[in-house]
Design a protein around this motif. Structure first.
Motif, PDB file in Angstrom:
ATOM      1  N   GLY A 100      47.682  23.290  57.979  1.00 33.99           N
ATOM      2  CA  GLY A 100      48.761  22.320  58.096  1.00 33.99           C
ATOM      3  C   GLY A 100      48.415  21.204  59.064  1.00 33.99           C
ATOM      4  N   LYS A 101      47.824  21.556  60.202  1.00 30.52           N
ATOM      5  CA  LYS A 101      47.429  20.554  61.199  1.00 30.52           C
ATOM      6  C   LYS A 101      46.369  19.605  60.628  1.00 30.52           C
ATOM      7  CE  LYS A 101      48.496  23.675  64.979  1.00 30.52           C
ATOM      8  NZ  LYS A 101      47.957  24.587  65.975  1.00 30.52           N
ATOM      9  N   GLU A 102      45.427  20.153  59.876  1.00 33.07           N
ATOM     10  CA  GLU A 102      44.388  19.325  59.246  1.00 33.07           C
ATOM     11  C   GLU A 102      45.007  18.385  58.210  1.00 33.07           C
ATOM     12  OE1 GLU A 102      41.513  22.106  57.723  1.00 33.07           O
ATOM     13  OE2 GLU A 102      40.955  22.761  59.743  1.00 33.07           O
ATOM     14  N   THR A 103      45.973  18.864  57.452  1.00 32.93           N
ATOM     15  CA  THR A 103      46.644  18.028  56.457  1.00 32.93           C
ATOM     16  C   THR A 103      47.379  16.873  57.127  1.00 32.93           C
ATOM     17  OG1 THR A 103      46.871  19.890  54.935  1.00 32.93           O
ATOM     18  CG2 THR A 103      48.356  18.022  54.596  1.00 32.93           C
ATOM     19  N   ILE A 104      48.075  17.149  58.215  1.00 35.69           N
ATOM     20  CA  ILE A 104      48.776  16.098  58.966  1.00 35.69           C
ATOM     21  C   ILE A 104      47.789  15.052  59.461  1.00 35.69           C
ATOM     22  CG2 ILE A 104      50.059  15.622  61.099  1.00 35.69           C
ATOM     23  CD1 ILE A 104      51.397  18.435  60.613  1.00 35.69           C
ATOM     24  N   GLU A 105      46.680  15.484  60.017  1.00 38.95           N
ATOM     25  CA  GLU A 105      45.673  14.540  60.524  1.00 38.95           C
ATOM     26  C   GLU A 105      45.086  13.699  59.391  1.00 38.95           C
ATOM     27  OE1 GLU A 105      45.145  13.628  63.649  1.00 38.95           O
ATOM     28  OE2 GLU A 105      46.810  15.006  64.012  1.00 38.95           O
ATOM     29  N   ARG A 106      44.877  14.323  58.224  1.00 40.30           N
ATOM     30  CA  ARG A 106      44.346  13.583  57.077  1.00 40.30           C
ATOM     31  C   ARG A 106      45.348  12.522  56.608  1.00 40.30           C
ATOM     32  NH1 ARG A 106      43.838  17.400  53.243  1.00 40.30           N
ATOM     33  NH2 ARG A 106      45.349  16.553  51.819  1.00 40.30           N
ATOM     34  N   ILE A 107      46.623  12.881  56.535  1.00 40.56           N
ATOM     35  CA  ILE A 107      47.656  11.914  56.134  1.00 40.56           C
ATOM     36  C   ILE A 107      47.668  10.747  57.109  1.00 40.56           C
ATOM     37  CG2 ILE A 107      50.152  11.542  55.964  1.00 40.56           C
ATOM     38  CD1 ILE A 107      50.332  14.474  54.912  1.00 40.56           C
ATOM     39  N   LYS A 108      47.664  11.036  58.398  1.00 33.33           N
ATOM     40  CA  LYS A 108      47.709   9.975  59.414  1.00 33.33           C
ATOM     41  C   LYS A 108      46.456   9.101  59.354  1.00 33.33           C
ATOM     42  CE  LYS A 108      48.624  12.060  63.307  1.00 33.33           C
ATOM     43  NZ  LYS A 108      49.153  12.731  64.506  1.00 33.33           N
ATOM     44  N   SER A 109      45.318   9.701  59.107  1.00 31.99           N
ATOM     45  CA  SER A 109      44.070   8.949  59.026  1.00 31.99           C
ATOM     46  C   SER A 109      44.086   7.984  57.838  1.00 31.99           C
ATOM     47  CB  SER A 109      42.893   9.915  58.906  1.00 31.99           C
ATOM     48  OG  SER A 109      41.699   9.216  58.723  1.00 31.99           O
ATOM     49  N   VAL A 110      44.507   8.468  56.672  1.00 27.91           N
ATOM     50  CA  VAL A 110      44.595   7.607  55.486  1.00 27.91           C
ATOM     51  C   VAL A 110      45.600   6.501  55.740  1.00 27.91           C
ATOM     52  CG1 VAL A 110      45.302   7.514  53.060  1.00 27.91           C
ATOM     53  CG2 VAL A 110      43.859   9.397  53.873  1.00 27.91           C
ATOM     54  N   TYR A 111      46.736   6.842  56.292  1.00 28.65           N
ATOM     55  CA  TYR A 111      47.770   5.846  56.589  1.00 28.65           C
ATOM     56  C   TYR A 111      47.217   4.755  57.512  1.00 28.65           C
ATOM     57  CZ  TYR A 111      51.956   3.673  58.410  1.00 28.65           C
ATOM     58  OH  TYR A 111      52.883   2.744  58.778  1.00 28.65           O
ATOM     59  N   ASN A 112      46.565   5.154  58.593  1.00 32.09           N
ATOM     60  CA  ASN A 112      46.042   4.184  59.564  1.00 32.09           C
ATOM     61  C   ASN A 112      44.979   3.269  58.969  1.00 32.09           C
ATOM     62  OD1 ASN A 112      47.739   5.036  61.636  1.00 32.09           O
ATOM     63  ND2 ASN A 112      46.291   6.571  62.353  1.00 32.09           N
ATOM     64  N   ARG A 113      44.218   3.770  57.998  1.00 28.04           N
ATOM     65  CA  ARG A 113      43.185   2.944  57.348  1.00 28.04           C
ATOM     66  C   ARG A 113      43.763   2.015  56.295  1.00 28.04           C
ATOM     67  NH1 ARG A 113      40.492   7.871  56.741  1.00 28.04           N
ATOM     68  NH2 ARG A 113      40.787   7.722  54.511  1.00 28.04           N
ATOM     69  N   GLN A 114      44.863   2.401  55.661  1.00 26.72           N
ATOM     70  CA  GLN A 114      45.344   1.688  54.488  1.00 26.72           C
ATOM     71  C   GLN A 114      46.555   0.790  54.715  1.00 26.72           C
ATOM     72  OE1 GLN A 114      43.837   1.703  51.482  1.00 26.72           O
ATOM     73  NE2 GLN A 114      42.232   2.983  52.316  1.00 26.72           N
ATOM     74  N   PHE A 115      47.324   1.036  55.757  1.00 29.88           N
ATOM     75  CA  PHE A 115      48.566   0.291  55.950  1.00 29.88           C
ATOM     76  C   PHE A 115      48.472  -0.572  57.198  1.00 29.88           C
ATOM     77  CE2 PHE A 115      49.707   3.724  53.204  1.00 29.88           C
ATOM     78  CZ  PHE A 115      50.667   3.205  52.350  1.00 29.88           C
ATOM     79  N   SER A 116      48.943  -1.797  57.074  1.00 30.72           N
ATOM     80  CA  SER A 116      48.883  -2.717  58.202  1.00 30.72           C
ATOM     81  C   SER A 116      50.178  -2.736  59.006  1.00 30.72           C
ATOM     82  CB  SER A 116      48.567  -4.133  57.713  1.00 30.72           C
ATOM     83  OG  SER A 116      49.560  -4.563  56.795  1.00 30.72           O
ATOM     84  N   ASN A 117      51.258  -2.245  58.425  1.00 33.88           N
ATOM     85  CA  ASN A 117      52.522  -2.210  59.151  1.00 33.88           C
ATOM     86  C   ASN A 117      53.378  -1.074  58.622  1.00 33.88           C
ATOM     87  OD1 ASN A 117      53.177  -3.258  56.663  1.00 33.88           O
ATOM     88  ND2 ASN A 117      54.266  -5.026  57.432  1.00 33.88           N
ATOM     89  N   GLY A 118      54.489  -0.852  59.273  1.00 30.24           N
ATOM     90  CA  GLY A 118      55.385   0.219  58.858  1.00 30.24           C
ATOM     91  C   GLY A 118      55.298   1.403  59.804  1.00 30.24           C
ATOM     92  N   THR A 119      56.240   2.306  59.636  1.00 28.61           N
ATOM     93  CA  THR A 119      56.295   3.520  60.434  1.00 28.61           C
ATOM     94  C   THR A 119      56.142   4.706  59.506  1.00 28.61           C
ATOM     95  OG1 THR A 119      57.810   2.473  62.005  1.00 28.61           O
ATOM     96  CG2 THR A 119      57.737   4.887  62.001  1.00 28.61           C
ATOM     97  N   LEU A 120      55.127   5.511  59.733  1.00 25.58           N
ATOM     98  CA  LEU A 120      54.867   6.692  58.917  1.00 25.58           C
ATOM     99  C   LEU A 120      55.820   7.811  59.306  1.00 25.58           C
ATOM    100  CD1 LEU A 120      53.130   8.337  56.885  1.00 25.58           C
ATOM    101  CD2 LEU A 120      51.649   8.904  58.835  1.00 25.58           C
ATOM    102  N   VAL A 121      56.466   8.406  58.281  1.00 24.44           N
ATOM    103  CA  VAL A 121      57.277   9.606  58.483  1.00 24.44           C
ATOM    104  C   VAL A 121      56.794  10.643  57.483  1.00 24.44           C
ATOM    105  CG1 VAL A 121      59.580  10.632  58.491  1.00 24.44           C
ATOM    106  CG2 VAL A 121      59.268   8.263  59.253  1.00 24.44           C
ATOM    107  N   ILE A 122      56.246  11.733  57.996  1.00 22.86           N
ATOM    108  CA  ILE A 122      55.845  12.860  57.159  1.00 22.86           C
ATOM    109  C   ILE A 122      57.051  13.785  57.101  1.00 22.86           C
ATOM    110  CG2 ILE A 122      54.272  14.815  56.902  1.00 22.86           C
ATOM    111  CD1 ILE A 122      52.259  13.207  58.651  1.00 22.86           C
TER     112      ILE A 122
END
Length: 141
Positions: free
Chosen positions: A75-97
């Motif tokens: 689960g921790k690895e999945t969260i980190e992967r989501i955040k990593s993809v988000y940080n690379r792909q999105f220039s603005n916004g607030t991520l909510v998992i």
């Protein structure tokens, strides 16, 4: 970088859904959810990757136990992967998992639980509408 005007974007196995208030939601529950945008538009947030947790019981007395929900390494690895993809792909916004209430407790501050739109608190799951501007957290603030 991805423009938030496009509502849903699938990147790998993760579905990112952007709302008009610049909140970007990733659904980690096992079922799609209906969320209401700020203008009342209903948006289906598809299931993405799942984030699970495990329950551990702590003895309180001979009669009672306290159940604690604990995150897993997966689960921790999945969260980190989501955040990593988000940080690379999105220039603005607030991520909510978003996840189940159990996942929100197991990963405080990383996974949030959804909050229903007023009037939809006690309806069948297929009729639920969730908010895009209010989430439940178990993080210590």
């Amino acid at each position: 970088m991805i423009n938030l005007e496009k509502k849903t974007r699938e990147i790998g196995t993760v579905n990112f859904v952007a709302f008009s208030n610049n909140v970007v939601v990733v659904n980690t529950t096992p079922h799609p959810v209906t969320m209401q945008d700020m203008d009342g538009t209903l948006i289906t947030v598809p299931t993405s990757v799942l984030i699970n947790a495990k329950a551990e019981e702590r003895k309180v007395s001979d009669l009672f136990v306290r159940t604690e929900f604990i995150g897993t390494e997966e689960g921790k690895e999945t969260i980190e992967r989501i955040k990593s993809v988000y940080n690379r792909q999105f220039s603005n916004g607030t991520l909510v998992i978003v996840g189940s209430i159990i996942a929100a407790q197991a990963y405080p501050g990383e996974v949030a639980a959804m909050t229903p739109v007023e009037g939809f608190e006690r309806v069948a799951p297929d009729q639920k509408r969730m908010r895009c501007d209010k989430f439940t957290t178990f993080a210590k603030l």
